[in-house]
Design an enzyme around this catalytic site. Sequence first.
Site, short mmCIF file in Angstrom:
data_model
loop_
_atom_site.label_atom_id
_atom_site.label_comp_id
_atom_site.label_asym_id
_atom_site.label_seq_id
_atom_site.Cartn_x
_atom_site.Cartn_y
_atom_site.Cartn_z
N GLU A 175 0.84 -1.19 0.00
CA GLU A 175 0.00 0.00 0.00
C GLU A 175 0.88 1.24 0.00
O GLU A 175 2.03 1.18 0.43
CB GLU A 175 -0.88 0.01 1.26
N ASP A 204 -1.67 -0.32 -3.73
CA ASP A 204 -3.01 0.17 -3.39
C ASP A 204 -2.80 1.48 -2.62
O ASP A 204 -2.30 1.47 -1.50
CB ASP A 204 -3.70 -0.89 -2.53
C1 LIG Z 1 -10.61 1.32 2.16
C2 LIG Z 1 -9.60 0.47 1.48
C3 LIG Z 1 -9.96 -0.38 0.44
C4 LIG Z 1 -11.38 -0.62 0.07
O1 LIG Z 1 -11.87 0.41 -0.69
P1 LIG Z 1 -13.44 0.63 -0.77
O2 LIG Z 1 -13.59 1.52 -1.92
O3 LIG Z 1 -13.84 1.22 0.53
O4 LIG Z 1 -14.04 -0.73 -0.98
C5 LIG Z 1 -8.97 -1.04 -0.22
N1 LIG Z 1 -7.67 -0.90 0.13
C6 LIG Z 1 -7.30 -0.12 1.15
C7 LIG Z 1 -5.86 -0.01 1.49
C8 LIG Z 1 -8.26 0.59 1.87
O5 LIG Z 1 -7.90 1.33 2.89
#
Ligand SMILES: *Cc1c(COP(=O)(O)O)cnc(C)c1O
Length: 385
Positions: A175, A204
Amino acid sequence: MIWQRKIDDALTARRSADTLRRRYTVVQGAGRWLKANDQRYLNFSSNDYLGLSHHPRIVRAWQQGAERFGVGSGGSGHVSGYSIAHQQLEEELADWLGYPRALLFISGFAANQAVITALMEKDDRIVADRLSHASLLEAASLSPAQLRRFTHNDASHLTRLLDVPCSGRQLVVTEGVFSMDGDSAPLAEIQRAAQTRKAWLLVDDAHGVGVCGDEGRGSCWQQRVKPALLVVTFGKGFGVSGAAILCSESVADYLLQFARHLIYSTSMPPAQAMALQASLSVIRSQEGDARREKLAALIQRFRSSVNHADFTLAQSHSAIQPLIVGENARALRLADTLRRQGCWVTAIRPPTVPAGTARLRLTLTQAHEPEDIDRLLEVLHGASE
Ligand SMILES: *Cc1c(COP(=O)(O)O)cnc(C)c1O
């Protein structure tokens, strides 16, 4: 009878470990205030980091979108649900983040599931940061690929795992900004480790995009890293909801063939895509810069005033400022005390976070004022006595 026992036992176990999750019904949950129980609380638990959920221009864009397109998209993007509003938003996202293509998803959870299950096969291996979001780890364990987890932010452990022979392909997953800790990944080192072993990198950046980097382009831009797959979500800094995957032309074409979350699911309403275009334009503008600057000043104010005798600050310079308290019951008690004094915070407990690290996950947003931070600190220090 046997079914009922399973359900009851699971609930009892959660209750006795102080890990039972519950929802609160709110009238308003994003922005400076949380309204619930006929009361108004200072809200330190929403991910609306830039305070955009109530931005008049974005609200108006959604309303105008609904008038123009109706409230629903009418189908999957592969049938009739891909509108000019979706197309424009994808093009703007790709241009902003410097990728050939962007594909929209209904949520970050769906995007992560889709990309991992569409790409990974038996004999492949996913090497993910141990603290990756549940949507990533769950997708990885559902996929036929092997899952290995590296020590949080430890590129040398990642390298050792990548060096274990693998007959298939390898995907590194991490992330930009970690959701429960607020710290950032060393993306350049991680990218280097992946590249030298011909692994692809998926980042992410749910909590970085919009909030950090030039024009809010997020963690990768800030750290000059370009992963093969970049996931951005719109429920946090954008103040709306939804997600996108940024990738090459051919990966986008591939996902359109094989990502079942795109093919068999109704696309987001076009009106939402209009709201997201408006949100993106605020994020890229000088107003976006001003919002990011105000947020940074609030974070600084919080961090410099926490009394270290009472609380240990995390290594976080983001809007996520967790105070690790350890025991579940203590975290619940603290959250309760804070709430009674008008500050809404959430106690995050295992299994969301590792056992013994229950915490108050405080989130600061641009919608706060300096006096809100001072009030939070006053209540926090009072509660810890
Ligand atoms: C919140 C989050 C998600 C999920 O995203 P949504 O759009 O809320 O489903 C995915 N990855 C991370 C790191 C998040 O914090």
